[in-house]
Motif scaffolding. Structure first.
Motif, PDB file in Angstrom:
ATOM      1  N   HIS A 114       0.814  -1.222   0.000  1.00 32.39           N
ATOM      2  CA  HIS A 114       0.000   0.000   0.000  1.00 32.39           C
ATOM      3  C   HIS A 114       0.848   1.275   0.000  1.00 32.39           C
ATOM      4  CE1 HIS A 114       1.007  -0.829   4.175  1.00 32.39           C
ATOM      5  NE2 HIS A 114       0.694   0.411   4.498  1.00 32.39           N
ATOM      6  N   LEU A 115       2.156   1.143   0.267  1.00 32.59           N
ATOM      7  CA  LEU A 115       3.028   2.311   0.293  1.00 32.59           C
ATOM      8  C   LEU A 115       3.851   2.469  -0.987  1.00 32.59           C
ATOM      9  CD1 LEU A 115       4.393   2.011   3.957  1.00 32.59           C
ATOM     10  CD2 LEU A 115       2.472   3.382   3.136  1.00 32.59           C
ATOM     11  N   LEU A 116       3.699   1.538  -1.936  1.00 34.51           N
ATOM     12  CA  LEU A 116       4.539   1.521  -3.134  1.00 34.51           C
ATOM     13  C   LEU A 116       3.698   1.679  -4.392  1.00 34.51           C
ATOM     14  CD1 LEU A 116       6.773  -1.554  -2.186  1.00 34.51           C
ATOM     15  CD2 LEU A 116       7.395   0.853  -1.959  1.00 34.51           C
ATOM     16  N   ARG A 117       4.250   2.399  -5.362  1.00 38.64           N
ATOM     17  CA  ARG A 117       3.644   2.416  -6.691  1.00 38.64           C
ATOM     18  C   ARG A 117       3.742   1.017  -7.300  1.00 38.64           C
ATOM     19  NH1 ARG A 117       7.337   6.433  -7.171  1.00 38.64           N
ATOM     20  NH2 ARG A 117       8.412   5.239  -8.790  1.00 38.64           N
ATOM     21  N   ALA A 118       2.824   0.704  -8.213  1.00 40.69           N
ATOM     22  CA  ALA A 118       2.794  -0.643  -8.798  1.00 40.69           C
ATOM     23  C   ALA A 118       4.116  -0.983  -9.471  1.00 40.69           C
ATOM     24  CB  ALA A 118       1.644  -0.749  -9.800  1.00 40.69           C
ATOM     25  N   SER A 119       4.701  -0.027 -10.210  1.00 39.60           N
ATOM     26  CA  SER A 119       5.956  -0.297 -10.919  1.00 39.60           C
ATOM     27  C   SER A 119       7.091  -0.555  -9.933  1.00 39.60           C
ATOM     28  CB  SER A 119       6.308   0.877 -11.831  1.00 39.60           C
ATOM     29  OG  SER A 119       6.429   2.078 -11.076  1.00 39.60           O
ATOM     30  N   LEU A 120       7.136   0.223  -8.840  1.00 39.99           N
ATOM     31  CA  LEU A 120       8.193   0.040  -7.847  1.00 39.99           C
ATOM     32  C   LEU A 120       7.997  -1.265  -7.091  1.00 39.99           C
ATOM     33  CD1 LEU A 120      10.680   1.147  -6.444  1.00 39.99           C
ATOM     34  CD2 LEU A 120       9.177   2.441  -4.903  1.00 39.99           C
TER      35      LEU A 120
ATOM     36  N   GLN B  36      10.785  -4.291  -6.950  1.00 41.08           N
ATOM     37  CA  GLN B  36      11.365  -4.774  -5.703  1.00 41.08           C
ATOM     38  C   GLN B  36      11.065  -6.257  -5.480  1.00 41.08           C
ATOM     39  OE1 GLN B  36      10.656  -2.459  -2.192  1.00 41.08           O
ATOM     40  NE2 GLN B  36      11.306  -0.530  -3.142  1.00 41.08           N
ATOM     41  N   ILE B  37       9.830  -6.676  -5.791  1.00 43.34           N
ATOM     42  CA  ILE B  37       9.508  -8.085  -5.551  1.00 43.34           C
ATOM     43  C   ILE B  37      10.250  -8.977  -6.543  1.00 43.34           C
ATOM     44  CG2 ILE B  37       7.468  -8.311  -7.049  1.00 43.34           C
ATOM     45  CD1 ILE B  37       7.824  -9.663  -3.458  1.00 43.34           C
ATOM     46  N   THR B  38      10.512  -8.484  -7.762  1.00 44.94           N
ATOM     47  CA  THR B  38      11.310  -9.246  -8.725  1.00 44.94           C
ATOM     48  C   THR B  38      12.728  -9.442  -8.202  1.00 44.94           C
ATOM     49  OG1 THR B  38       9.996  -8.449 -10.593  1.00 44.94           O
ATOM     50  CG2 THR B  38      12.187  -9.309 -11.078  1.00 44.94           C
ATOM     51  N   GLN B  39      13.311  -8.398  -7.626  1.00 39.74           N
ATOM     52  CA  GLN B  39      14.650  -8.512  -7.068  1.00 39.74           C
ATOM     53  C   GLN B  39      14.698  -9.544  -5.946  1.00 39.74           C
ATOM     54  OE1 GLN B  39      15.354  -4.461  -5.874  1.00 39.74           O
ATOM     55  NE2 GLN B  39      16.085  -3.832  -7.892  1.00 39.74           N
ATOM     56  N   ARG B  40      13.644  -9.603  -5.161  1.00 41.17           N
ATOM     57  CA  ARG B  40      13.608 -10.570  -4.062  1.00 41.17           C
ATOM     58  C   ARG B  40      13.365 -11.984  -4.566  1.00 41.17           C
ATOM     59  NH1 ARG B  40      11.738  -7.431   1.368  1.00 41.17           N
ATOM     60  NH2 ARG B  40      12.678  -5.435   0.811  1.00 41.17           N
ATOM     61  N   PHE B  41      12.596 -12.122  -5.612  1.00 37.96           N
ATOM     62  CA  PHE B  41      12.445 -13.439  -6.229  1.00 37.96           C
ATOM     63  C   PHE B  41      13.791 -13.926  -6.770  1.00 37.96           C
ATOM     64  CE2 PHE B  41       7.724 -12.614  -7.389  1.00 37.96           C
ATOM     65  CZ  PHE B  41       7.337 -13.072  -6.149  1.00 37.96           C
TER      66      PHE B  41
END
Length: 229
Positions: free
Chosen positions: A212-218, A222-227
């Motif tokens: 809820h604190l992040l833009r969809a693109s961001l 970030q989740i791609t980097q963690r994957f």
């Protein structure tokens, strides 16, 4: 220079399958049989017992890695306990989180007294720097245990209201554990509960971004980097 072996050395299945199964188990409220079915849907035939062995073997390594790459712990500790029942016997998991809500450590113990508090303080200090402030409820074991540890003797100690469902860092950190406890229909063995909870918190938080604190693109970046990690 001798290379260290991969986490996945000696396994029949590729790393992407194993890491995905372990991540699902600690990130979502899924049973081992749920994961077996999800993998079968993707034409991967694995028994739930194999998934259990993957989680037991690799969960601690994943939790250690995500602790190493996350931001440095905040300088405030929020400590609290909750009660769980293991085969009809009451136990007290002690939990510490920092001012960002990141779990620092957890330790199920039989008692809720000064000795248990001191044991938990010393455990957290082994992996975290000395804090600037400690926030606890009014349990009298906390100040007594704190006074026995030289590193914490001069640390500021703040007390908060001790009541269920209070909106603070420590109480909120118990919610995922309670949800998972219900999904598993309760914890059973002390050793397995300690291993699971120690891995569950860091791995879940590594992927549970504050959407809820992040833009969809961001968020996707970030989740791609963690994957990938």
């Amino acid at each position: 220079m001798k290379k260290s072996k991969s986490f996945y050395h000696g396994h029949l299945f590729p790393a992407v399958v194993i890491s995905c199964a372990v991540r699902w188990y600690f990130r979502f409220h899924l049973s081992l049989r749920d994961i077996e079915e999800l993998l079968f849907e993707r034409d991967i035939v694995v028994s739930y017992e194999t998934v259990r062995r993957w989680c037991d073997k690799l969960g601690a390594g994943f939790a250690h890695w995500v602790k190493a790459v996350r931001r440095d712990p905040g300088n405030t500790w929020h400590l609290d306990e909750l009660f769980v029942t293991l085969r009809g016997e009451a136990y007290v998991p002690w939990r510490a989180v920092d001012d960002h809500g990141a779990e620092l450590d957890i330790l199920p113990q039989k008692r809720r007294d000064t000795a248990a508090a001191e044991r938990f303080f010393r455990r957290v200090l082994r992996s975290c720097p000395v804090p600037r402030k400690i926030v606890t409820d009014q349990l009298r074991g906390y100040p007594a245990a704190k006074s026995r540890i030289p590193e914490l003797a001069n640390v500021r100690h703040v007390y908060v209201k001790a009541a269920a469902r209070v909106n603070n860092r420590a109480e909120n950190s118990h919610q995922p554990t309670r949800e998972r406890e219900r999904r598993l229909r309760g914890f059973r063995d002390l050793k397995r509960t300690q291993a699971f909870l120690s891995n569950f918190g860091p791995i879940r938080q590594h992927f549970a971004l504050k959407r809820h604190l992040l833009r969809a693109s961001l968020y996707r970046k970030q989740i791609t980097q963690r994957f990938d990690a």
